[in-house]
Design a protein around this motif. Structure first.
Motif, PDB file in Angstrom:
ATOM      1  N   GLU A   1      14.860 -13.881 -22.171  1.00 43.59           N
ATOM      2  CA  GLU A   1      15.774 -13.465 -21.108  1.00 43.59           C
ATOM      3  C   GLU A   1      15.100 -12.451 -20.187  1.00 43.59           C
ATOM      4  OE1 GLU A   1      19.290 -13.033 -18.774  1.00 43.59           O
ATOM      5  OE2 GLU A   1      18.364 -14.612 -19.963  1.00 43.59           O
ATOM      6  N   ALA A   2      14.321 -11.529 -20.748  1.00 43.25           N
ATOM      7  CA  ALA A   2      13.605 -10.552 -19.918  1.00 43.25           C
ATOM      8  C   ALA A   2      12.591 -11.255 -19.016  1.00 43.25           C
ATOM      9  CB  ALA A   2      12.913  -9.525 -20.799  1.00 43.25           C
ATOM     10  N   MET A   3      11.908 -12.255 -19.548  1.00 38.63           N
ATOM     11  CA  MET A   3      10.945 -13.014 -18.746  1.00 38.63           C
ATOM     12  C   MET A   3      11.658 -13.810 -17.653  1.00 38.63           C
ATOM     13  SD  MET A   3       8.295 -14.281 -21.720  1.00 38.63           S
ATOM     14  CE  MET A   3       7.198 -15.129 -20.591  1.00 38.63           C
ATOM     15  N   ARG A   4      12.814 -14.360 -17.988  1.00 44.43           N
ATOM     16  CA  ARG A   4      13.577 -15.120 -16.995  1.00 44.43           C
ATOM     17  C   ARG A   4      14.000 -14.223 -15.836  1.00 44.43           C
ATOM     18  NH1 ARG A   4      18.366 -15.938 -15.040  1.00 44.43           N
ATOM     19  NH2 ARG A   4      19.307 -14.325 -16.357  1.00 44.43           N
ATOM     20  N   LEU A   5      14.520 -13.048 -16.157  1.00 47.99           N
ATOM     21  CA  LEU A   5      14.970 -12.122 -15.121  1.00 47.99           C
ATOM     22  C   LEU A   5      13.805 -11.652 -14.255  1.00 47.99           C
ATOM     23  CD1 LEU A   5      17.537  -9.992 -17.169  1.00 47.99           C
ATOM     24  CD2 LEU A   5      18.047 -11.665 -15.373  1.00 47.99           C
ATOM     25  N   GLU A   6      12.673 -11.393 -14.879  1.00 49.88           N
ATOM     26  CA  GLU A   6      11.484 -10.977 -14.125  1.00 49.88           C
ATOM     27  C   GLU A   6      11.057 -12.071 -13.146  1.00 49.88           C
ATOM     28  OE1 GLU A   6       6.745  -9.980 -14.841  1.00 49.88           O
ATOM     29  OE2 GLU A   6       8.059 -10.349 -16.562  1.00 49.88           O
ATOM     30  N   SER A   7      11.042 -13.318 -13.625  1.00 48.79           N
ATOM     31  CA  SER A   7      10.640 -14.428 -12.765  1.00 48.79           C
ATOM     32  C   SER A   7      11.646 -14.658 -11.653  1.00 48.79           C
ATOM     33  CB  SER A   7      10.473 -15.699 -13.594  1.00 48.79           C
ATOM     34  OG  SER A   7       9.377 -15.591 -14.467  1.00 48.79           O
ATOM     35  N   GLU A   8      12.926 -14.566 -11.987  1.00 51.79           N
ATOM     36  CA  GLU A   8      13.975 -14.754 -10.985  1.00 51.79           C
ATOM     37  C   GLU A   8      13.828 -13.743  -9.862  1.00 51.79           C
ATOM     38  OE1 GLU A   8      18.325 -13.575 -11.561  1.00 51.79           O
ATOM     39  OE2 GLU A   8      18.370 -15.736 -11.938  1.00 51.79           O
ATOM     40  N   GLN A   9      13.545 -12.506 -10.226  1.00 52.19           N
ATOM     41  CA  GLN A   9      13.389 -11.462  -9.215  1.00 52.19           C
ATOM     42  C   GLN A   9      12.143 -11.697  -8.372  1.00 52.19           C
ATOM     43  OE1 GLN A   9      15.594  -9.117  -8.551  1.00 52.19           O
ATOM     44  NE2 GLN A   9      14.354  -8.329  -6.859  1.00 52.19           N
ATOM     45  N   SER A  10      11.056 -12.098  -9.001  1.00 56.71           N
ATOM     46  CA  SER A  10       9.802 -12.267  -8.264  1.00 56.71           C
ATOM     47  C   SER A  10       9.836 -13.476  -7.342  1.00 56.71           C
ATOM     48  CB  SER A  10       8.630 -12.403  -9.239  1.00 56.71           C
ATOM     49  OG  SER A  10       8.713 -13.611  -9.975  1.00 56.71           O
ATOM     50  N   LEU A  11      10.686 -14.475  -7.641  1.00 56.76           N
ATOM     51  CA  LEU A  11      10.766 -15.675  -6.814  1.00 56.76           C
ATOM     52  C   LEU A  11      11.796 -15.561  -5.699  1.00 56.76           C
ATOM     53  CD1 LEU A  11      10.497 -18.412  -9.595  1.00 56.76           C
ATOM     54  CD2 LEU A  11       8.740 -17.776  -7.930  1.00 56.76           C
ATOM     55  N   LYS A  12      12.558 -14.476  -5.684  1.00 56.02           N
ATOM     56  CA  LYS A  12      13.531 -14.286  -4.614  1.00 56.02           C
ATOM     57  C   LYS A  12      12.817 -13.935  -3.311  1.00 56.02           C
ATOM     58  CE  LYS A  12      17.588 -12.677  -7.210  1.00 56.02           C
ATOM     59  NZ  LYS A  12      18.460 -11.512  -7.476  1.00 56.02           N
ATOM     60  N   PRO A  13      13.318 -14.451  -2.172  1.00 53.73           N
ATOM     61  CA  PRO A  13      12.746 -14.029  -0.891  1.00 53.73           C
ATOM     62  C   PRO A  13      12.897 -12.526  -0.718  1.00 53.73           C
ATOM     63  CG  PRO A  13      14.201 -15.918  -0.614  1.00 53.73           C
ATOM     64  CD  PRO A  13      14.394 -15.429  -2.019  1.00 53.73           C
ATOM     65  N   GLN A  14      11.836 -11.898  -0.287  1.00 50.43           N
ATOM     66  CA  GLN A  14      11.866 -10.454  -0.100  1.00 50.43           C
ATOM     67  C   GLN A  14      12.024 -10.142   1.385  1.00 50.43           C
ATOM     68  OE1 GLN A  14      11.774  -8.319  -2.817  1.00 50.43           O
ATOM     69  NE2 GLN A  14      11.857 -10.256  -3.954  1.00 50.43           N
ATOM     70  N   GLY A  15      13.036  -9.345   1.710  1.00 48.76           N
ATOM     71  CA  GLY A  15      13.255  -8.971   3.101  1.00 48.76           C
ATOM     72  C   GLY A  15      12.257  -7.919   3.555  1.00 48.76           C
ATOM     73  N   ALA A  16      12.329  -7.610   4.818  1.00 50.29           N
ATOM     74  CA  ALA A  16      11.437  -6.590   5.371  1.00 50.29           C
ATOM     75  C   ALA A  16      11.750  -5.237   4.747  1.00 50.29           C
ATOM     76  CB  ALA A  16      11.603  -6.529   6.891  1.00 50.29           C
ATOM     77  N   LEU A  17      10.725  -4.436   4.582  1.00 49.48           N
ATOM     78  CA  LEU A  17      10.876  -3.104   4.023  1.00 49.48           C
ATOM     79  C   LEU A  17      10.983  -2.092   5.150  1.00 49.48           C
ATOM     80  CD1 LEU A  17       8.218  -3.267   1.150  1.00 49.48           C
ATOM     81  CD2 LEU A  17      10.678  -3.669   1.001  1.00 49.48           C
ATOM     82  N   PHE A  18      11.914  -1.181   5.019  1.00 44.40           N
ATOM     83  CA  PHE A  18      12.106  -0.163   6.056  1.00 44.40           C
ATOM     84  C   PHE A  18      12.012   1.211   5.409  1.00 44.40           C
ATOM     85  CE2 PHE A  18      14.417  -3.913   7.446  1.00 44.40           C
ATOM     86  CZ  PHE A  18      13.978  -4.057   8.752  1.00 44.40           C
ATOM     87  N   ALA A  19      11.389   2.115   6.112  1.00 42.92           N
ATOM     88  CA  ALA A  19      11.337   3.495   5.638  1.00 42.92           C
ATOM     89  C   ALA A  19      12.696   4.143   5.888  1.00 42.92           C
ATOM     90  CB  ALA A  19      10.243   4.258   6.375  1.00 42.92           C
ATOM     91  N   THR A  20      13.149   4.948   4.940  1.00 44.11           N
ATOM     92  CA  THR A  20      14.403   5.661   5.123  1.00 44.11           C
ATOM     93  C   THR A  20      14.137   7.146   5.181  1.00 44.11           C
ATOM     94  OG1 THR A  20      14.730   5.735   2.722  1.00 44.11           O
ATOM     95  CG2 THR A  20      15.745   3.892   3.905  1.00 44.11           C
ATOM     96  N   ARG A  21      14.892   7.822   6.015  1.00 48.00           N
ATOM     97  CA  ARG A  21      14.726   9.261   6.174  1.00 48.00           C
ATOM     98  C   ARG A  21      15.395   9.973   5.021  1.00 48.00           C
ATOM     99  NH1 ARG A  21      16.387  11.774  11.779  1.00 48.00           N
ATOM    100  NH2 ARG A  21      14.621  10.464  12.352  1.00 48.00           N
ATOM    101  N   ARG A  22      14.653  10.866   4.406  1.00 43.96           N
ATOM    102  CA  ARG A  22      15.208  11.621   3.289  1.00 43.96           C
ATOM    103  C   ARG A  22      15.810  12.913   3.822  1.00 43.96           C
ATOM    104  NH1 ARG A  22      11.872  13.187  -2.229  1.00 43.96           N
ATOM    105  NH2 ARG A  22      13.657  13.995  -3.403  1.00 43.96           N
ATOM    106  N   THR A  23      17.040  13.202   3.403  1.00 41.99           N
ATOM    107  CA  THR A  23      17.700  14.439   3.852  1.00 41.99           C
ATOM    108  C   THR A  23      17.985  15.329   2.672  1.00 41.99           C
ATOM    109  OG1 THR A  23      19.880  13.394   3.647  1.00 41.99           O
ATOM    110  CG2 THR A  23      18.785  13.231   5.786  1.00 41.99           C
ATOM    111  N   PHE A  24      18.118  16.583   2.955  1.00 41.77           N
ATOM    112  CA  PHE A  24      18.381  17.567   1.900  1.00 41.77           C
ATOM    113  C   PHE A  24      19.627  18.349   2.289  1.00 41.77           C
ATOM    114  CE2 PHE A  24      13.902  16.688   1.954  1.00 41.77           C
ATOM    115  CZ  PHE A  24      13.567  16.542   0.617  1.00 41.77           C
ATOM    116  N   GLY A  25      20.319  18.829   1.248  1.00 43.41           N
ATOM    117  CA  GLY A  25      21.472  19.649   1.513  1.00 43.41           C
ATOM    118  C   GLY A  25      22.753  18.865   1.678  1.00 43.41           C
TER     119      GLY A  25
END
Length: 210
Positions: free
Chosen positions: A186-210
């Motif tokens: 099951e762990a191998m299945r989940l790993e493969s399922e995740q790796s075969l999913k289309p990956q969207g564009a990655l965006f940087a997010t602004r980190r805020t404090f407070g």
């Protein structure tokens, strides 16, 4: 002990079983374990089992590779590289009997040890294709090392130990080995399922404090 190849797997199983009278049986336990793992890991669509082959055909039949388990995609590469659809043999019979064709090959099925193109292009020209499929795990007794024992030696150990427990009718150990196997698969299945999913564009997010 560390399990890294066929020899160390056999040694580890001998230690687990602690039965000198079973020494000659241990290789058979590994073979039986591999047979079941081939079916289960292909069903789980584990990505390490995926491979591809390019070829050409002049007929509607394409011989299946010797290590074939189940198809992933088939592309006819003369014009478009879009995969054609896998259908059942029953559906293929319905399409053949309809007699309607626009000259395009949209489907394929498995017939015996061949892929059959439904409504294949005519003219006898060489037709290039690319088949992606799930292949059998290389037999460890022959290969000595394969991708599965490198990735998950624990799965090899518990699967072979389960076969030994079934042989010995050791009912107390069977549920334990089964549970371990199921968790790893099951762990191998989940790993493969995740790796075969289309990956969207990655965006940087602004980190805020407070």
């Amino acid at each position: 002990m560390q399990v890294t190849n066929y020899t160390t797997l056999i040694d580890a199983l001998a230690q687990y079983l602690n039965r000198r009278d079973l020494t000659s049986q241990i290789p058979a336990f590994v073979v039986q374990a591999e047979a079941k793992l081939n079916r289960e890991l292909a069903t789980a669509r584990v990505r390490e089992m995926m491979t591809l082959v390019d070829g050409t055909t002049t007929t509607e039949f394409i011989p299946l590779p010797a290590d074939f388990i189940t198809p992933y995609t088939l592309e006819l590469r003369q014009t478009s590289r879009e995969p054609i659809e896998f259908i059942t043999e029953e559906r293929a019979r319905e399409i053949r009997s309809s007699g309607n064709s626009d000259g395009r090959t949209r489907w394929f099925t498995i017939f015996g040890s061949n892929i059959e193109l439904i409504q294949p292009p005519t003219g006898g020209n060489s037709l290039p294709y690319r088949l992606r499929y799930f292949q059998r795990i290389p037999a460890l007794a022959t290969a000595d090392v394969n991708w599965l024992i490198t990735k998950s030696p624990d799965l090899y150990v518990v699967s072979s130990a389960l076969e030994a427990s079934l042989y010995l009718k050791n009912d107390e150990r069977i549920p334990t080995w089964n549970a371990f196997r199921s968790q790893i698969i099951e762990a191998m299945r989940l790993e493969s399922e995740q790796s075969l999913k289309p990956q969207g564009a990655l965006f940087a997010t602004r980190r805020t404090f407070g």
